[in-house]
Design a protein around this motif. Sequence first.
Motif, PDB file in Angstrom:
ATOM      1  N   SER A 128       0.847  -1.183   0.000  1.00 46.64           N
ATOM      2  CA  SER A 128       0.000   0.000   0.000  1.00 46.64           C
ATOM      3  C   SER A 128       0.887   1.238   0.000  1.00 46.64           C
ATOM      4  CB  SER A 128      -0.911  -0.013   1.238  1.00 46.64           C
ATOM      5  OG  SER A 128      -1.887   1.007   1.185  1.00 46.64           O
ATOM      6  N   THR A 129       0.367   2.326  -0.511  1.00 48.87           N
ATOM      7  CA  THR A 129       1.108   3.581  -0.531  1.00 48.87           C
ATOM      8  C   THR A 129       0.146   4.757  -0.420  1.00 48.87           C
ATOM      9  OG1 THR A 129       2.753   4.889  -1.715  1.00 48.87           O
ATOM     10  CG2 THR A 129       1.101   3.761  -3.055  1.00 48.87           C
ATOM     11  N   ILE A 130       0.659   5.829   0.114  1.00 46.17           N
ATOM     12  CA  ILE A 130      -0.068   7.096   0.161  1.00 46.17           C
ATOM     13  C   ILE A 130       0.983   8.199   0.167  1.00 46.17           C
ATOM     14  CG2 ILE A 130      -0.209   7.216   2.679  1.00 46.17           C
ATOM     15  CD1 ILE A 130      -3.071   8.351   2.325  1.00 46.17           C
ATOM     16  N   THR A 131       0.711   9.276  -0.545  1.00 49.96           N
ATOM     17  CA  THR A 131       1.655  10.382  -0.625  1.00 49.96           C
ATOM     18  C   THR A 131       1.101  11.587   0.114  1.00 49.96           C
ATOM     19  OG1 THR A 131       2.553   9.631  -2.724  1.00 49.96           O
ATOM     20  CG2 THR A 131       2.860  11.951  -2.193  1.00 49.96           C
ATOM     21  N   ILE A 132       1.974  12.214   0.886  1.00 55.89           N
ATOM     22  CA  ILE A 132       1.628  13.460   1.591  1.00 55.89           C
ATOM     23  C   ILE A 132       2.300  14.602   0.835  1.00 55.89           C
ATOM     24  CG2 ILE A 132       1.691  14.735   3.760  1.00 55.89           C
ATOM     25  CD1 ILE A 132       2.416  11.999   5.122  1.00 55.89           C
ATOM     26  N   ARG A 133       1.495  15.563   0.421  1.00 52.65           N
ATOM     27  CA  ARG A 133       2.026  16.789  -0.189  1.00 52.65           C
ATOM     28  C   ARG A 133       1.832  17.908   0.820  1.00 52.65           C
ATOM     29  NH1 ARG A 133      -1.069  17.135  -5.696  1.00 52.65           N
ATOM     30  NH2 ARG A 133      -0.267  19.248  -5.584  1.00 52.65           N
ATOM     31  N   PHE A 134       2.929  18.548   1.178  1.00 56.55           N
ATOM     32  CA  PHE A 134       2.870  19.632   2.145  1.00 56.55           C
ATOM     33  C   PHE A 134       2.686  20.957   1.421  1.00 56.55           C
ATOM     34  CE2 PHE A 134       5.008  16.193   4.359  1.00 56.55           C
ATOM     35  CZ  PHE A 134       4.299  16.179   5.550  1.00 56.55           C
ATOM     36  N   PRO A 135       2.046  21.923   2.075  1.00 55.64           N
ATOM     37  CA  PRO A 135       1.739  23.192   1.400  1.00 55.64           C
ATOM     38  C   PRO A 135       2.962  23.907   0.829  1.00 55.64           C
ATOM     39  CG  PRO A 135       0.595  23.053   3.499  1.00 55.64           C
ATOM     40  CD  PRO A 135       1.511  21.875   3.420  1.00 55.64           C
ATOM     41  N   TRP A 136       4.130  23.731   1.442  1.00 53.11           N
ATOM     42  CA  TRP A 136       5.319  24.429   0.971  1.00 53.11           C
ATOM     43  C   TRP A 136       5.929  23.806  -0.284  1.00 53.11           C
ATOM     44  CZ3 TRP A 136       5.123  22.084   5.857  1.00 53.11           C
ATOM     45  CH2 TRP A 136       5.764  20.845   5.952  1.00 53.11           C
ATOM     46  N   GLU A 137       5.369  22.696  -0.760  1.00 52.82           N
ATOM     47  CA  GLU A 137       5.901  22.043  -1.953  1.00 52.82           C
ATOM     48  C   GLU A 137       5.474  22.748  -3.240  1.00 52.82           C
ATOM     49  OE1 GLU A 137       5.031  17.837  -2.034  1.00 52.82           O
ATOM     50  OE2 GLU A 137       5.581  17.630   0.063  1.00 52.82           O
ATOM     51  N   SER A 138       4.567  23.693  -3.144  1.00 49.22           N
ATOM     52  CA  SER A 138       4.022  24.340  -4.329  1.00 49.22           C
ATOM     53  C   SER A 138       3.720  25.800  -4.031  1.00 49.22           C
ATOM     54  CB  SER A 138       2.722  23.623  -4.734  1.00 49.22           C
ATOM     55  OG  SER A 138       2.029  24.343  -5.704  1.00 49.22           O
ATOM     56  N   THR A 139       3.796  26.616  -5.063  1.00 44.76           N
ATOM     57  CA  THR A 139       3.383  28.013  -4.899  1.00 44.76           C
ATOM     58  C   THR A 139       1.866  28.131  -4.943  1.00 44.76           C
ATOM     59  OG1 THR A 139       3.629  28.388  -7.271  1.00 44.76           O
ATOM     60  CG2 THR A 139       5.521  28.950  -5.868  1.00 44.76           C
ATOM     61  N   THR A 140       1.199  27.053  -5.377  1.00 44.59           N
ATOM     62  CA  THR A 140      -0.263  27.032  -5.408  1.00 44.59           C
ATOM     63  C   THR A 140      -0.763  25.741  -4.752  1.00 44.59           C
ATOM     64  OG1 THR A 140      -0.189  26.074  -7.623  1.00 44.59           O
ATOM     65  CG2 THR A 140      -0.467  28.470  -7.492  1.00 44.59           C
ATOM     66  N   PRO A 141      -0.606  25.607  -3.434  1.00 48.13           N
ATOM     67  CA  PRO A 141      -1.041  24.370  -2.773  1.00 48.13           C
ATOM     68  C   PRO A 141      -2.559  24.222  -2.783  1.00 48.13           C
ATOM     69  CG  PRO A 141      -0.469  26.008  -1.137  1.00 48.13           C
ATOM     70  CD  PRO A 141      -0.104  26.586  -2.486  1.00 48.13           C
ATOM     71  N   VAL A 142      -3.016  22.991  -2.681  1.00 49.96           N
ATOM     72  CA  VAL A 142      -4.449  22.714  -2.619  1.00 49.96           C
ATOM     73  C   VAL A 142      -5.036  23.318  -1.352  1.00 49.96           C
ATOM     74  CG1 VAL A 142      -6.174  20.876  -2.449  1.00 49.96           C
ATOM     75  CG2 VAL A 142      -4.228  20.620  -3.983  1.00 49.96           C
ATOM     76  N   SER A 143      -4.280  23.268  -0.255  1.00 45.07           N
ATOM     77  CA  SER A 143      -4.752  23.740   1.043  1.00 45.07           C
ATOM     78  C   SER A 143      -3.551  24.180   1.878  1.00 45.07           C
ATOM     79  CB  SER A 143      -5.486  22.597   1.767  1.00 45.07           C
ATOM     80  OG  SER A 143      -5.782  22.940   3.098  1.00 45.07           O
ATOM     81  N   GLY A 144      -3.821  24.901   2.948  1.00 48.01           N
ATOM     82  CA  GLY A 144      -2.778  25.240   3.911  1.00 48.01           C
ATOM     83  C   GLY A 144      -2.415  24.063   4.793  1.00 48.01           C
ATOM     84  N   TYR A 145      -3.214  23.020   4.753  1.00 53.38           N
ATOM     85  CA  TYR A 145      -2.928  21.785   5.481  1.00 53.38           C
ATOM     86  C   TYR A 145      -2.351  20.764   4.501  1.00 53.38           C
ATOM     87  CZ  TYR A 145      -5.595  23.498   9.494  1.00 53.38           C
ATOM     88  OH  TYR A 145      -6.037  24.223  10.573  1.00 53.38           O
TER      89      TYR A 145
END
Length: 188
Positions: free
Chosen positions: A65-82
């Motif tokens: 199984s796998t799941i990826t965590i994307r943190f807000p600082w990874e993008s200049t346009t994050p999906v959310s602040g969380y």
Amino acid sequence: MSKDIFRIATEADAPAFLELLSSAFKPLGEMGIDWPSTRATLEMVTDNIKNSTAVVLERDGRLLSTITIRFPWESTTPVSGYPFVWWFATDPDLAGQGIGNKLLNYVENTLLIDTFKAPAYTLGTSGRKHPWLLQMYEGKGYKRYFEHENDNGDLGILMYKVLIPERFDANVLGTPPFADKQVEQSSK
């Protein structure tokens, strides 16, 4: 006796990661759901492993199984602040054995709460084309916070789950970057 290992994926995992993702998301692609995970390539998977926190559950050298965590600082346009989780996949041959729940519990409790002290996290799901994902997430305590019509006729739903209630601030959810595009389209 086999032991389950939770770890962060490395570039060496990319081929097995892609195989797992492809087998798990093939049925969604056949439903007409057009997510990056339904059309992932080795290059996309490698980039995901290099630039985000891709967590895997492994047993006897096999990715289950796998799941990826994307943190807000990874993008200049994050999906959310969380943090945003995506590419959550479990080997279809192991369906119904609690493998995905085991990984998700590890990510929530050990990584997001204990390590990163994240008050909440977000994810996106299908609100129309997938027959049970939305209800599954709602049953696990996720709440809707943004809906958008996709060009392919699906309803994209962003959801959040509160992990540390006393630190949660709904304003930090923010507005996803594609919200402006949707407002522009609706005003035409």
